[in-house]
Design an enzyme around this catalytic site. Structure first.
Site, mmCIF file in Angstrom:
data_model
loop_
_atom_site.group_PDB
_atom_site.id
_atom_site.type_symbol
_atom_site.label_atom_id
_atom_site.label_comp_id
_atom_site.label_asym_id
_atom_site.label_seq_id
_atom_site.Cartn_x
_atom_site.Cartn_y
_atom_site.Cartn_z
ATOM 1 N N PRO A 10 0.799 -1.226 0.000
ATOM 2 C CA PRO A 10 0.000 0.000 0.000
ATOM 3 C C PRO A 10 0.833 1.278 0.000
ATOM 4 C CG PRO A 10 -0.094 -1.078 2.136
ATOM 5 C CD PRO A 10 0.554 -2.045 1.198
ATOM 6 N N ASN A 11 0.352 2.230 -0.753
ATOM 7 C CA ASN A 11 0.899 3.593 -0.847
ATOM 8 C C ASN A 11 2.199 3.690 -1.642
ATOM 9 O OD1 ASN A 11 -1.202 4.804 0.813
ATOM 10 N ND2 ASN A 11 -0.252 3.707 2.513
ATOM 11 N N HIS A 80 3.809 -4.356 9.526
ATOM 12 C CA HIS A 80 3.856 -4.178 10.975
ATOM 13 C C HIS A 80 2.711 -4.871 11.712
ATOM 14 C CE1 HIS A 80 6.900 -1.441 9.684
ATOM 15 N NE2 HIS A 80 6.027 -0.617 9.115
ATOM 16 N N ASP A 87 1.005 -15.329 7.242
ATOM 17 C CA ASP A 87 0.560 -16.712 7.023
ATOM 18 C C ASP A 87 0.659 -17.094 5.544
ATOM 19 O OD1 ASP A 87 0.093 -17.161 9.682
ATOM 20 O OD2 ASP A 87 -2.091 -17.026 9.557
ATOM 21 N N GLU A 98 12.220 -9.658 2.321
ATOM 22 C CA GLU A 98 11.499 -8.467 2.787
ATOM 23 C C GLU A 98 12.325 -7.223 2.465
ATOM 24 O OE1 GLU A 98 11.324 -8.224 7.059
ATOM 25 O OE2 GLU A 98 9.872 -6.584 7.043
ATOM 26 N N SER A 102 12.934 2.803 3.541
ATOM 27 C CA SER A 102 13.400 3.608 4.666
ATOM 28 C C SER A 102 13.993 2.703 5.742
ATOM 29 C CB SER A 102 12.236 4.422 5.241
ATOM 30 O OG SER A 102 11.252 3.552 5.774
ATOM 31 N N ARG A 111 6.915 1.032 13.659
ATOM 32 C CA ARG A 111 7.608 0.475 12.481
ATOM 33 C C ARG A 111 8.765 -0.440 12.874
ATOM 34 N NH1 ARG A 111 5.390 3.750 8.299
ATOM 35 N NH2 ARG A 111 4.992 5.833 9.092
#
Ligand code: DQA
Length: 143
Positions: A10-11, A80, A87, A98, A102, A111
């Site tokens: 998202p974003n 987060h 899962d 991952e 930032s 975070r």
């Protein structure tokens, strides 16, 4: 040829516009171009995907099982708190790297927790768009 899926949560569609002091001025499209170029140089096929929806990200992870050898995932804020994405990562049994642009450890307390980190192969955090490019090197060693 090995094939990887690069997923943005998202974003991240707003990269370049969204908080440029934190995420830089490069658009998602230009970052994706660099990722695809690097993958190709490294002899891998690459598909990029972005969604703002948790369910869509989960479904895409499920589909990846039969189509890809590995996944690079920036789950955005879902990192987060999404046990559902965690899962899904466990379920698909593909290596998942991952990524965060930032340095999440240097930002707000919420975070500092990644609920997906324990089920990922590893995490690359804090290098801006280079986090994705470093993740390409990492996934290449895993697939
Ligand atoms: C992010 C860090 C997250 O905390 C944040 O919610 C994002 C982007 C990063 O790439 O630095 O959306 O995943």
């Amino acid at each position: 040829m090995k094939k990887i899926l690069v997923m943005h949560g998202p974003n991240l569609n707003l990269l370049g516009v969204r908080e440029p002091g934190i995420y830089g001025r490069n658009s998602l499209a230009s970052i994706n171009e660099e990722i695809v170029l690097k993958c190709n140089r490294e002899g891998m096929d690459c598909v990029v995907y972005q969604s703002n929806s948790e369910g869509e990200l989960i479904s895409r992870l499920h589909d990846a099982m039969n189509q890809f050898d590995g996944v690079i995932l920036n789950a955005g804020a879902y990192t987060h708190y999404s046990y559902a994405i965690r899962d899904a990562i466990s379920a698909i049994r593909l290596p998942v790297v991952e990524v965060h642009m930032s340095n999440v450890a240097a930002r707000e307390e919420f975070r500092h927790t990644s609920v997906i980190a324990p089920v990922c192969a590893g995490s690359i955090v804090g290098f801006g768009k280079n986090s994705y490019l470093l993740a390409v090197d990492a996934i290449k060693e895993l697939i």
